[in-house]
Design an enzyme around this catalytic site. Structure first.
Site, PDB file in Angstrom:
ATOM      1  N   HIS A   1     -49.140  29.843  34.024  1.00  0.00           N
ATOM      2  CA  HIS A   1     -50.527  30.033  33.592  1.00  0.00           C
ATOM      3  C   HIS A   1     -51.023  28.724  32.963  1.00  0.00           C
ATOM      4  O   HIS A   1     -50.306  28.109  32.173  1.00  0.00           O
ATOM      5  CB  HIS A   1     -50.595  31.177  32.571  1.00  0.00           C
ATOM      6  CG  HIS A   1     -52.000  31.489  32.166  1.00  0.00           C
ATOM      7  ND1 HIS A   1     -52.893  32.130  32.999  1.00  0.00           N
ATOM      8  CD2 HIS A   1     -52.682  31.227  31.012  1.00  0.00           C
ATOM      9  CE1 HIS A   1     -54.058  32.247  32.387  1.00  0.00           C
ATOM     10  NE2 HIS A   1     -53.961  31.706  31.188  1.00  0.00           N
TER      11      HIS A   1
ATOM     12  N   GLU B   1     -47.700  21.361  34.968  1.00  0.00           N
ATOM     13  CA  GLU B   1     -47.261  22.613  35.610  1.00  0.00           C
ATOM     14  C   GLU B   1     -46.145  22.319  36.609  1.00  0.00           C
ATOM     15  O   GLU B   1     -45.165  23.064  36.711  1.00  0.00           O
ATOM     16  CB  GLU B   1     -48.442  23.271  36.338  1.00  0.00           C
ATOM     17  CG  GLU B   1     -49.529  23.777  35.412  1.00  0.00           C
ATOM     18  CD  GLU B   1     -50.599  24.585  36.158  1.00  0.00           C
ATOM     19  OE1 GLU B   1     -50.262  25.337  37.073  1.00  0.00           O
ATOM     20  OE2 GLU B   1     -51.786  24.441  35.795  1.00  0.00           O
TER      21      GLU B   1
ATOM     22  N   ARG C   1     -53.733  37.939  41.978  1.00  0.00           N
ATOM     23  CA  ARG C   1     -53.871  39.396  41.957  1.00  0.00           C
ATOM     24  C   ARG C   1     -53.160  39.916  40.717  1.00  0.00           C
ATOM     25  O   ARG C   1     -52.029  39.485  40.431  1.00  0.00           O
ATOM     26  CB  ARG C   1     -53.181  40.052  43.167  1.00  0.00           C
ATOM     27  CG  ARG C   1     -53.739  39.714  44.498  1.00  0.00           C
ATOM     28  CD  ARG C   1     -55.115  40.235  44.763  1.00  0.00           C
ATOM     29  NE  ARG C   1     -55.210  41.689  44.764  1.00  0.00           N
ATOM     30  CZ  ARG C   1     -56.356  42.346  44.697  1.00  0.00           C
ATOM     31  NH1 ARG C   1     -57.496  41.700  44.571  1.00  0.00           N
ATOM     32  NH2 ARG C   1     -56.390  43.658  44.726  1.00  0.00           N
ATOM     33  N   ILE C   2     -53.789  40.837  40.032  1.00  0.00           N
ATOM     34  CA  ILE C   2     -53.117  41.473  38.899  1.00  0.00           C
ATOM     35  C   ILE C   2     -52.120  42.478  39.445  1.00  0.00           C
ATOM     36  O   ILE C   2     -52.436  43.259  40.342  1.00  0.00           O
ATOM     37  CB  ILE C   2     -54.160  42.151  37.990  1.00  0.00           C
ATOM     38  CG1 ILE C   2     -54.977  41.067  37.288  1.00  0.00           C
ATOM     39  CG2 ILE C   2     -53.490  43.089  36.994  1.00  0.00           C
ATOM     40  CD1 ILE C   2     -56.146  41.586  36.491  1.00  0.00           C
TER      41      ILE C   2
ATOM     42  N   ARG D   1     -54.909  49.063  45.281  1.00  0.00           N
ATOM     43  CA  ARG D   1     -53.975  48.099  44.684  1.00  0.00           C
ATOM     44  C   ARG D   1     -52.538  48.590  44.874  1.00  0.00           C
ATOM     45  O   ARG D   1     -51.633  47.836  45.191  1.00  0.00           O
ATOM     46  CB  ARG D   1     -54.315  47.969  43.195  1.00  0.00           C
ATOM     47  CG  ARG D   1     -53.754  46.753  42.522  1.00  0.00           C
ATOM     48  CD  ARG D   1     -54.276  46.621  41.111  1.00  0.00           C
ATOM     49  NE  ARG D   1     -55.632  46.128  41.041  1.00  0.00           N
ATOM     50  CZ  ARG D   1     -55.976  44.833  41.094  1.00  0.00           C
ATOM     51  NH1 ARG D   1     -55.050  43.918  41.213  1.00  0.00           N
ATOM     52  NH2 ARG D   1     -57.229  44.476  41.018  1.00  0.00           N
TER      53      ARG D   1
HETATM   54  C1  GAR Z   1     -52.562  26.737  38.767  1.00  0.00           C
HETATM   55  O1  GAR Z   1     -53.251  25.941  37.853  1.00  0.00           O
HETATM   56  C2  GAR Z   1     -51.981  27.966  38.093  1.00  0.00           C
HETATM   57  O2  GAR Z   1     -51.533  27.713  36.782  1.00  0.00           O
HETATM   58  C3  GAR Z   1     -53.181  28.879  38.081  1.00  0.00           C
HETATM   59  O3  GAR Z   1     -53.789  28.694  39.325  1.00  0.00           O
HETATM   60  C4  GAR Z   1     -53.524  27.359  39.789  1.00  0.00           C
HETATM   61  C5  GAR Z   1     -52.911  27.456  41.155  1.00  0.00           C
HETATM   62  O4  GAR Z   1     -52.752  26.194  41.722  1.00  0.00           O
HETATM   63  N1  GAR Z   1     -52.786  30.228  37.856  1.00  0.00           N
HETATM   64  C6  GAR Z   1     -53.504  31.117  37.186  1.00  0.00           C
HETATM   65  O5  GAR Z   1     -54.582  30.861  36.701  1.00  0.00           O
HETATM   66  C7  GAR Z   1     -52.874  32.494  37.081  1.00  0.00           C
HETATM   67  N2  GAR Z   1     -53.417  33.194  35.970  1.00  0.00           N
HETATM   68  P1  GAR Z   1     -51.781  25.962  42.940  1.00  0.00           P
HETATM   69  O6  GAR Z   1     -52.155  27.010  43.986  1.00  0.00           O
HETATM   70  O7  GAR Z   1     -52.083  24.572  43.407  1.00  0.00           O
HETATM   71  O8  GAR Z   1     -50.363  26.132  42.458  1.00  0.00           O
END
Ligand code: GAR
Length: 191
Positions: free
Chosen positions: A112, A177, A94-95, A68
């Site tokens: 998120h 989002e 990735r964390i 990592r």
């Molecule tokens: C989104 O819903 C974002 O909030 C989530 O992944 C998706 C990505 O969609 N993120 C997480 O869960 C991070 N912890 P996208 O690639 O279409 O933007």
């Protein structure tokens, strides 16, 4: 005072939040531009979106690094090639270690799909529905070393409707989002 922020957007897949940022940055009065898009997975849809938008891309496949830390070192070095004010995690799965986060203090934001501090981690929508919650949403926050933790910049809410599945709820939250991320960037630029 409004600054014009140079963004590095980090993705792992579809890139619909990246698209929302590309579209926002295309507006004359939006106080940011995307300097580079970095994906930790080759060949993903988000890379195509960036290329269509004429944005430089970098792919750092995390699988080709021994640890990592080695991946993050390469990431830090790659970001150093661009004029980056703010790193935007947009579906970047990735964390990041404390070591990396501390190199970019208050300069990493994440989106998120839950109303943090509720439902950190994965499967947020399934868990909210299983708990009988009446509301879900999304959060844009400054990144701290703990996962899905840090000062909240923007939250947007949606109702959980009778008969909602994780999939139907995800669609409704995703719409929010796409509004929340540009809002948060504007907020930081205007701070
Ligand atoms: C989104 O819903 C974002 O909030 C989530 O992944 C998706 C990505 O969609 N993120 C997480 O869960 C991070 N912890 P996208 O690639 O279409 O933007």
């Amino acid at each position: 005072m409004t600054r014009n922020l140079n963004l590095a957007v980090l993705i792992s897949g579809r890139g619909s939040n990246l698209q929302a940022l590309i579209d926002a940055c295309a507006q004359d009065d939006f106080p940011a531009r995307i300097a580079v898009v970095v994906s930790n997975r080759p060949g993903v849809e988000g890379l195509e979106r960036a290329q269509r938008g004429g944005i430089l891309t970098e792919t750092l496949d995390h699988k080709s690094y021994p640890s990592r830390e080695a991946f993050e070192e390469a990431l830090h070095e790659t970001l150093g090639k661009y004029p980056v004010d703010l790193i935007c995690l947009a579906g970047f799965m990735r964390i990041l270690t404390a070591g990396f986060v501390e190199k970019w203090p208050d300069r990493i934001v994440n989106i998120h799909p839950s109303l943090l501090p509720d439902y950190k981690g994965l499967d947020t929508h399934a868990r909210a529905i299983a708990d009988g919650r009446s509301e879900a949403g999304c959060t844009v926050h400054l990144v701290r070393p703990a996962v899905d933790d840090g000062p909240i910049l923007v939250q947007r809410r949606v109702p959980i409707l009778p008969g909602d599945t994780p999939g139907s709820l995800a669609v409704r939250v995703l719409e929010q989002e796409h509004i929340a991320y540009p809002q948060a960037i504007r907020l930081l630029a205007e701070k």
